[in-house]
Design a protein around this motif. Sequence first.
Motif, PDB file in Angstrom:
ATOM      1  N   THR A 166       0.722  -1.029   0.045  1.00  0.00           N
ATOM      2  CA  THR A 166      -0.057  -0.321  -0.152  1.00  0.00           C
ATOM      3  C   THR A 166       0.855   0.889   0.096  1.00  0.00           C
ATOM      4  O   THR A 166       1.874   1.308   0.785  1.00  0.00           O
ATOM      5  CB  THR A 166      -0.917   0.283   1.357  1.00  0.00           C
ATOM      6  OG1 THR A 166      -1.988  -1.085   1.361  1.00  0.00           O
ATOM      7  CG2 THR A 166      -2.061   1.429   1.252  1.00  0.00           C
ATOM      8  N   LYS A 168      -0.971   4.937  -0.560  1.00  0.00           N
ATOM      9  CA  LYS A 168      -1.668   5.322  -0.172  1.00  0.00           C
ATOM     10  C   LYS A 168      -3.578   4.948   0.674  1.00  0.00           C
ATOM     11  O   LYS A 168      -3.998   3.993   0.184  1.00  0.00           O
ATOM     12  CB  LYS A 168      -1.807   6.719  -1.317  1.00  0.00           C
ATOM     13  CG  LYS A 168      -2.985   7.566  -1.017  1.00  0.00           C
ATOM     14  CD  LYS A 168      -3.317   8.897  -2.214  1.00  0.00           C
ATOM     15  CE  LYS A 168      -3.708   9.981  -2.270  1.00  0.00           C
ATOM     16  NZ  LYS A 168      -3.636  10.544  -3.212  1.00  0.00           N
ATOM     17  N   VAL A 169      -3.507   5.618   1.794  1.00  0.00           N
ATOM     18  CA  VAL A 169      -4.405   5.668   2.227  1.00  0.00           C
ATOM     19  C   VAL A 169      -5.756   6.826   2.422  1.00  0.00           C
ATOM     20  O   VAL A 169      -4.823   7.015   2.585  1.00  0.00           O
ATOM     21  CB  VAL A 169      -4.252   4.988   3.675  1.00  0.00           C
ATOM     22  CG1 VAL A 169      -5.495   4.970   4.053  1.00  0.00           C
ATOM     23  CG2 VAL A 169      -3.882   3.541   3.639  1.00  0.00           C
ATOM     24  N   TYR A 200      -3.936  -2.051   5.723  1.00  0.00           N
ATOM     25  CA  TYR A 200      -3.066  -1.611   4.979  1.00  0.00           C
ATOM     26  C   TYR A 200      -1.939  -2.912   4.153  1.00  0.00           C
ATOM     27  O   TYR A 200      -2.340  -4.185   5.112  1.00  0.00           O
ATOM     28  CB  TYR A 200      -2.636  -0.700   5.176  1.00  0.00           C
ATOM     29  CG  TYR A 200      -0.898  -0.389   5.855  1.00  0.00           C
ATOM     30  CD1 TYR A 200       0.280  -0.889   5.610  1.00  0.00           C
ATOM     31  CD2 TYR A 200      -1.434  -0.268   7.090  1.00  0.00           C
ATOM     32  CE1 TYR A 200       1.261  -0.905   6.188  1.00  0.00           C
ATOM     33  CE2 TYR A 200       0.061  -0.304   7.927  1.00  0.00           C
ATOM     34  CZ  TYR A 200       1.077  -0.725   7.887  1.00  0.00           C
ATOM     35  OH  TYR A 200       2.250  -0.921   8.382  1.00  0.00           O
ATOM     36  N   VAL A 336      -1.170   8.771   4.438  1.00  0.00           N
ATOM     37  CA  VAL A 336      -2.799   8.798   4.373  1.00  0.00           C
ATOM     38  C   VAL A 336      -3.187  10.357   4.180  1.00  0.00           C
ATOM     39  O   VAL A 336      -3.199  11.341   4.944  1.00  0.00           O
ATOM     40  CB  VAL A 336      -2.738   9.003   6.496  1.00  0.00           C
ATOM     41  CG1 VAL A 336      -4.135   8.707   6.605  1.00  0.00           C
ATOM     42  CG2 VAL A 336      -2.274   7.705   6.306  1.00  0.00           C
ATOM     43  N   LYS A 361      -7.647   2.380   0.002  1.00  0.00           N
ATOM     44  CA  LYS A 361      -6.403   2.303  -0.400  1.00  0.00           C
ATOM     45  C   LYS A 361      -6.235   1.417  -1.450  1.00  0.00           C
ATOM     46  O   LYS A 361      -7.377   1.237  -1.851  1.00  0.00           O
ATOM     47  CB  LYS A 361      -5.766   1.535   0.977  1.00  0.00           C
ATOM     48  CG  LYS A 361      -6.681   0.108   0.962  1.00  0.00           C
ATOM     49  CD  LYS A 361      -6.450  -0.585   2.101  1.00  0.00           C
ATOM     50  CE  LYS A 361      -7.095  -2.187   2.509  1.00  0.00           C
ATOM     51  NZ  LYS A 361      -8.340  -1.983   2.434  1.00  0.00           N
ATOM     52  N   ASP A 362      -5.129   1.999  -1.804  1.00  0.00           N
ATOM     53  CA  ASP A 362      -4.519   0.729  -2.649  1.00  0.00           C
ATOM     54  C   ASP A 362      -3.798  -0.518  -2.025  1.00  0.00           C
ATOM     55  O   ASP A 362      -3.416  -0.832  -0.873  1.00  0.00           O
ATOM     56  CB  ASP A 362      -3.763   1.267  -3.525  1.00  0.00           C
ATOM     57  CG  ASP A 362      -2.770   1.967  -3.264  1.00  0.00           C
ATOM     58  OD1 ASP A 362      -1.991   1.865  -2.044  1.00  0.00           O
ATOM     59  OD2 ASP A 362      -1.439   2.788  -3.797  1.00  0.00           O
TER      60      ASP A 362
END
Length: 484
Positions: A166, A168-169, A200, A336, A361-362
Amino acid sequence: MTLLNAINSALSGLNAESQRLSAISNNVANSSTVGYKKTETLFESMVLNGTASSGSNLAGVHGINRMDIASVGQMETTGITTDLAVNGNGFFVVNTKADNSGEYLASRAGSFRPDASGNLVNTGGYYLQGIQLDSAGQPVTNATDSNITSLGTVNIGNLQATASATTKVTFNANLPSTDISDWSTTSTQAQTAHTSSVQYYDALGNAQTLTITFQPVFSTPTTPTANTWNMVIQDTAKIPATAATGTISVWGTDGTSPTNSLITTTGVLSSSNGDISGQAKLTFNGAGSTSSSQPAGTLSAVDATTSIYPVGTAPTYDSTTGDFTITTGAGRTLKVNVGVLNSSAGMTQYAGAYSATKIEKDGASFGMLQGVSVDGDGKVIASFSNGSTRPIYQLELALFTNPDGLSAVSGGAFAMDPAAGVPRLFKPGQGPAGATEGGALEGSNVDISTELTRLIQTQRAYSSSATVIQTSNQMLDVANRLNQ
């Protein structure tokens, strides 16, 4: 015309109608065959010596069978994702060999299934061809208009989704404005805390958890700082052996002084939630704000705190993107997103209950193949157990100037004869090519009622030709008896 010519013409009629009967019989037998194209018998009169002005040079009829390849059959929904149909013009490109060493053919028979090696093959034993795509969805090889040989067999065996960390959230929430305005003056009461958890993935695909805690900021146990909240992000990727030390703007349950360590009291920070990866003071526009560019209740400032960071570097906030960048317990950078300033699309402070309004998220954990599907533009999409999807092949449709010039071979396929013209490749749904339909098949273009009508016509024509022969024989017998 002599009697012998009459007999010969009638015999040619018998042969032509027999040929037509054979075509009708084959059409009826294949009326349920996927992608089958009906055969029609056309009749051509025959003339001897180039002219029939006298009538004596007529030589009967000749039957010619021609397949109606360009005509489209009825679409039938199957629900099986590897069943494919073309809604419009075009043919699937198939090969007689899985390794592409065989002959390339055109086919509308789309009942494909994976074989033991994962190759998609139809009931005729022909292997579906396409352009392989890399992990970014880009072609591994380039196929030009007529570059049939650049295509390869579509294979879904041994596909798996690798874990991706992950990066980016996105976390947005509404912090209740009443938590500050209605603060109790009882000095022994613990401060209000709101907590959310966000999962994540680390670099190995392991699931980790960010615990985000929000508390109102107080200058004394009973004096709130207007429209100001403390945000602490903890990460389970590292659980501290002892509580981190340092100044955190959280008041203890005794209501006397700020604590210098993580508090284990329910409702506030706890070391069991992991190490501190980021801390910031969030300031919101107050109720008195009248500026259209700074709406009340929206985020007005994010001040990163740098006093306590057991690992990594201090966090930063980018007001342009809204990203609050922290260092995870594993030492990786993670953004974040808490929203840009003065926007109601990010963090807000309005009346009402605490609510996490957006969590995205990714990244993904390791995943195994669960299935494949084909969309309208011919992309073969693989779905994995971790919830991720990606295109793995791009199908191309072959179009011909004269599709009726193709030569039929067994299994519902057609050889690309020169009479059909040079094949040109198009992505489904582009230009003259039809769109692909997953979970559907094209049925036979045979109409049973039409074939039964032709059967009756054929039977009558055959009987009539037989009657002509019988009558001619009787007339010959009469002529032969004249000499007796």
